[in-house]
Design a protein around this motif. Structure first.
Motif, mmCIF file in Angstrom:
data_model
loop_
_atom_site.group_PDB
_atom_site.id
_atom_site.type_symbol
_atom_site.label_atom_id
_atom_site.label_comp_id
_atom_site.label_asym_id
_atom_site.label_seq_id
_atom_site.Cartn_x
_atom_site.Cartn_y
_atom_site.Cartn_z
ATOM 1 N N ALA A 1 18.305 -21.612 2.666
ATOM 2 C CA ALA A 1 17.097 -21.836 3.207
ATOM 3 C C ALA A 1 16.282 -20.633 3.664
ATOM 4 C CB ALA A 1 17.371 -22.637 4.785
ATOM 5 N N GLY A 2 16.923 -19.488 3.348
ATOM 6 C CA GLY A 2 16.311 -18.298 3.662
ATOM 7 C C GLY A 2 15.424 -17.617 2.613
ATOM 8 N N ARG A 3 15.554 -18.186 1.614
ATOM 9 C CA ARG A 3 14.875 -17.777 0.146
ATOM 10 C C ARG A 3 13.470 -17.641 0.613
ATOM 11 N NH1 ARG A 3 10.538 -19.459 -2.758
ATOM 12 N NH2 ARG A 3 11.489 -21.709 -2.560
ATOM 13 N N ALA A 4 12.804 -18.755 0.772
ATOM 14 C CA ALA A 4 11.266 -18.577 1.030
ATOM 15 C C ALA A 4 10.819 -17.525 2.177
ATOM 16 C CB ALA A 4 10.748 -20.040 1.260
ATOM 17 N N PRO A 5 11.446 -17.822 3.412
ATOM 18 C CA PRO A 5 11.006 -16.892 4.156
ATOM 19 C C PRO A 5 11.351 -15.068 3.855
ATOM 20 C CG PRO A 5 12.143 -18.368 5.301
ATOM 21 C CD PRO A 5 12.405 -18.711 3.944
ATOM 22 N N TRP A 6 12.151 -15.055 3.164
ATOM 23 C CA TRP A 6 12.559 -13.780 2.784
ATOM 24 C C TRP A 6 11.666 -13.100 1.499
ATOM 25 C CZ3 TRP A 6 18.314 -15.029 1.390
ATOM 26 C CH2 TRP A 6 19.187 -15.158 2.360
ATOM 27 N N GLN A 7 11.353 -14.235 0.920
ATOM 28 C CA GLN A 7 10.198 -13.622 -0.124
ATOM 29 C C GLN A 7 8.604 -13.654 0.723
ATOM 30 O OE1 GLN A 7 10.800 -16.762 -3.385
ATOM 31 N NE2 GLN A 7 11.923 -15.163 -4.376
ATOM 32 N N VAL A 8 8.341 -14.451 1.730
ATOM 33 C CA VAL A 8 7.414 -13.959 2.467
ATOM 34 C C VAL A 8 7.426 -12.421 3.067
ATOM 35 C CG1 VAL A 8 6.179 -14.411 4.632
ATOM 36 C CG2 VAL A 8 6.847 -16.222 3.262
ATOM 37 N N LEU A 9 8.705 -12.006 3.563
ATOM 38 C CA LEU A 9 8.862 -10.933 3.871
ATOM 39 C C LEU A 9 8.681 -9.930 2.785
ATOM 40 C CD1 LEU A 9 9.982 -8.438 5.680
ATOM 41 C CD2 LEU A 9 12.277 -9.218 5.315
ATOM 42 N N ALA A 10 9.011 -10.022 1.648
ATOM 43 C CA ALA A 10 8.878 -9.133 0.384
ATOM 44 C C ALA A 10 7.365 -8.852 0.100
ATOM 45 C CB ALA A 10 9.622 -9.844 -0.774
ATOM 46 N N GLY A 11 6.633 -10.101 0.473
ATOM 47 C CA GLY A 11 5.129 -9.968 0.210
ATOM 48 C C GLY A 11 4.545 -9.023 1.302
ATOM 49 N N ALA A 12 5.042 -9.228 2.437
ATOM 50 C CA ALA A 12 4.277 -8.583 3.756
ATOM 51 C C ALA A 12 4.803 -6.947 3.419
ATOM 52 C CB ALA A 12 5.144 -9.024 4.963
ATOM 53 N N ALA A 13 5.751 -6.624 2.941
ATOM 54 C CA ALA A 13 6.386 -5.186 2.775
ATOM 55 C C ALA A 13 5.879 -4.325 1.587
ATOM 56 C CB ALA A 13 7.702 -5.310 2.908
ATOM 57 N N HIS A 14 5.009 -5.257 0.641
ATOM 58 C CA HIS A 14 4.770 -4.839 -0.737
ATOM 59 C C HIS A 14 4.113 -3.302 -0.732
ATOM 60 C CE1 HIS A 14 0.695 -6.099 0.197
ATOM 61 N NE2 HIS A 14 0.129 -5.383 -0.885
ATOM 62 N N ALA A 15 3.267 -2.980 0.620
ATOM 63 C CA ALA A 15 2.868 -1.572 0.413
ATOM 64 C C ALA A 15 3.253 -0.874 1.424
ATOM 65 C CB ALA A 15 1.045 -1.800 0.778
ATOM 66 N N ALA A 16 4.429 -0.961 2.153
ATOM 67 C CA ALA A 16 4.974 -0.389 3.332
ATOM 68 C C ALA A 16 6.093 0.505 2.917
ATOM 69 C CB ALA A 16 5.556 -1.303 4.322
ATOM 70 N N SER A 17 6.884 0.128 2.012
ATOM 71 C CA SER A 17 7.768 1.312 1.554
ATOM 72 C C SER A 17 8.806 1.442 2.647
ATOM 73 C CB SER A 17 7.417 2.592 1.210
ATOM 74 O OG SER A 17 6.447 2.446 -0.024
ATOM 75 N N ALA B 1 1.348 -15.541 1.100
ATOM 76 C CA ALA B 1 1.441 -15.558 2.431
ATOM 77 C C ALA B 1 2.042 -14.413 3.578
ATOM 78 C CB ALA B 1 2.492 -16.873 3.019
ATOM 79 N N GLY B 2 3.048 -13.748 2.769
ATOM 80 C CA GLY B 2 3.391 -12.280 3.588
ATOM 81 C C GLY B 2 2.333 -11.227 3.708
ATOM 82 N N ARG B 3 1.548 -11.276 2.517
ATOM 83 C CA ARG B 3 0.410 -10.191 2.247
ATOM 84 C C ARG B 3 -0.614 -10.482 3.601
ATOM 85 N NH1 ARG B 3 1.154 -10.870 -3.112
ATOM 86 N NH2 ARG B 3 -0.847 -12.189 -3.257
ATOM 87 N N GLU B 4 -0.762 -11.673 3.722
ATOM 88 C CA GLU B 4 -1.654 -12.426 4.837
ATOM 89 C C GLU B 4 -1.451 -12.008 6.235
ATOM 90 O OE1 GLU B 4 -3.766 -14.313 7.768
ATOM 91 O OE2 GLU B 4 -1.719 -15.135 6.928
ATOM 92 N N LEU B 5 -0.117 -12.169 6.435
ATOM 93 C CA LEU B 5 0.495 -11.790 7.748
ATOM 94 C C LEU B 5 0.602 -10.457 8.176
ATOM 95 C CD1 LEU B 5 3.750 -14.366 7.673
ATOM 96 C CD2 LEU B 5 1.519 -14.838 8.769
ATOM 97 N N ALA B 6 0.747 -9.363 7.026
ATOM 98 C CA ALA B 6 0.861 -8.070 7.119
ATOM 99 C C ALA B 6 -0.383 -7.598 7.467
ATOM 100 C CB ALA B 6 1.370 -7.539 5.993
ATOM 101 N N GLU C 1 3.498 -14.926 17.383
ATOM 102 C CA GLU C 1 3.297 -16.144 16.833
ATOM 103 C C GLU C 1 4.291 -16.673 15.807
ATOM 104 O OE1 GLU C 1 0.019 -15.839 13.439
ATOM 105 O OE2 GLU C 1 -0.421 -13.916 14.684
ATOM 106 N N GLY C 2 4.076 -17.979 15.412
ATOM 107 C CA GLY C 2 5.260 -18.518 14.602
ATOM 108 C C GLY C 2 4.579 -18.862 13.249
ATOM 109 N N VAL C 3 5.198 -18.796 12.115
ATOM 110 C CA VAL C 3 4.908 -19.476 10.828
ATOM 111 C C VAL C 3 5.933 -20.341 10.241
ATOM 112 C CG1 VAL C 3 4.034 -19.204 8.677
ATOM 113 C CG2 VAL C 3 2.936 -17.763 10.550
ATOM 114 N N GLY C 4 5.804 -21.742 10.094
ATOM 115 C CA GLY C 4 7.027 -22.160 9.406
ATOM 116 C C GLY C 4 6.570 -22.334 7.822
ATOM 117 N N VAL C 5 7.786 -22.141 6.930
ATOM 118 C CA VAL C 5 7.595 -22.143 5.548
ATOM 119 C C VAL C 5 8.278 -23.140 5.066
ATOM 120 C CG1 VAL C 5 7.784 -20.700 3.586
ATOM 121 C CG2 VAL C 5 7.362 -19.518 5.923
ATOM 122 N N ALA C 6 7.813 -23.857 4.008
ATOM 123 C CA ALA C 6 8.164 -24.904 3.468
ATOM 124 C C ALA C 6 9.752 -24.500 2.568
ATOM 125 C CB ALA C 6 7.071 -25.653 2.364
ATOM 126 N N GLU C 7 10.468 -25.247 2.325
ATOM 127 C CA GLU C 7 11.496 -24.667 1.826
ATOM 128 C C GLU C 7 11.547 -24.246 0.217
ATOM 129 O OE1 GLU C 7 15.380 -25.370 -0.751
ATOM 130 O OE2 GLU C 7 14.115 -26.806 -0.057
#
Length: 244
Positions: A206-222, A138-143, A122-128
Motif C-alpha cells: 500500500a505504500g507504493r503510491a504515497p512513496w511515489q507522491v514523495l518522489a514527485g515532491a522531492a524532484h527538485a530538492a536533492s 500530485a507530489g509536485r503540487e504538494l511541494a 493537512e491530509g491527502v489520501g491517495v488511491a492505491e
C-alpha cells in the motif's frame, strides 16, 4: 518547496491500544516513527502534509482526497474506542470532512504523541492504484503549496513476506521491499518512481503510491535520506525513513 519528509508504516497495530498484548512487538518501529517526525519539526516547515493510502480515493476521479486540519478519525473499526484528529487545530470545514482513512488516523495518532504544533497540517489520501505519473504530479503540487513544506508519508511495503502474511508468501516480496528500503534510505527519487505499480498491487504494498507522491515532491530538492527502521513483523514490510 519540500524541506523534509518522513516515511512511516501505517498499520493500526502501530497504536498500542489496537495492538493490545502484541504492542511491544512494534516498539522499535514506533520509536523510529517518532524520531522521523522529529526531523520534520527540526526543518521548521510552513506546512505539514500527511499523505497515505485511502480506500475512498478513486483513481478515475483525481485519485486523491483532501482532509483539512482537524479532520477526525479513529479506531472503532478495530475494536478500540479511540478517536483522533489531524493536527492541533480545526480548519474551516473540518467538521464536515469525511472520516480519516486508517493510514491518516495512524498519522494523526503519531502527531498527537509528539504534540505537533510546529506548522499547520493537512491530509491527502491517495488511491492505491494511482498511476506513477499522476503520483509524481500530485507530489509536485504538494511541494508548491508553501515555501517550506514537510511531508509525513504513510505506507506499508509488501504484505506477502511469510505464509501467515495477509497476502500469503510471495517470493518476490522480499526483493520489492529491499528495493523500496534502499530508495527510501538513500532518498533516491528515481528508484522510488520506478517501483512497479502492478507488482506492488499484487504484493499488496500500500505504500507504493504515497512513496511515489514523495518522489514527485522531492524532484527538485536533492534531499539526504536515512533508513531508521526495516522489518517485516506479521509478514508485512514496514519501513521508516527520514529525509532532510
Amino acid at each position: 518547496m519540500l524541506v523534509a519528509a518522513a516515511a512511516c508504516p501505517c498499520p493500526p497495530l502501530l497504536v498500542p491500544a489496537v495492538a493490545a498484548g502484541a504492542a511491544p512487538e512494534l516498539d522499535d518501529a514506533r520509536a523510529a516513527c517518532l524520531d522521523a517526525i522529529g526531523v520534520l519539526a527540526a526543518a521548521r516547515p510552513d506546512r505539514l502534509v500527511v499523505v497515505g493510502p485511502d480506500p475512498g480515493a478513486d483513481p478515475g476521479a483525481g485519485g486523491t482526497v483532501p482532509y483539512p486540519e482537524g479532520a477526525a478519525g479513529g479506531f472503532r473499526g478495530f475494536g478500540v474506542d479511540l478517536d483522533v484528529r489531524l493536527g492541533p487545530g480545526g480548519a474551516e470545514g473540518a467538521a464536515a470532512a469525511r472520516a480519516l482513512p486508517p493510514s491518516l488516523a495512524v498519522a494523526a495518532w503519531l502527531l498527537q504523541r509528539v504534540d505537533w504544533a510546529d506548522a499547520p497540517v493537512e491530509g491527502v489520501g491517495v488511491a492505491e492504484r494511482l498511476e506513477p505519473a499522476r503520483c509524481s504530479a500530485a507530489g509536485r503540487e504538494l511541494a508548491a503549496r508553501a515555501p517550506r513544506v514537510a511531508l509525513l508519508v504513510m505506507g506499508d511495503g509488501s504484505a506477502c513476506r511469510t505464509v501467515k502474511a495477509p497476502g500469503y508468501l510471495d517470493e518476490r516480496a522480499a526483493g520489492f521491499d529491499e528495493r523500496a528500503a534502499r530508495a527510501l534510505g538513500a532518498a533516491d527519487t528515481a528508484a522510488l518512481a520506478a517501483l512497479d505499480a502492478g507488482l506492488a498491487h499484487e504484493l499488496k504494498a500500500a505504500g507504493r503510491a504515497p512513496w511515489q507522491v514523495l518522489a514527485g515532491a522531492a524532484h527538485a530538492a536533492s534531499p539526504e535520506g536515512r533508513l531508521l527502521y526495516e522489518g517485516a513483523p506479521y509478514g508485512v514490510g514496514y519501513l521508516v525513513a527520514a529525509w532532510s
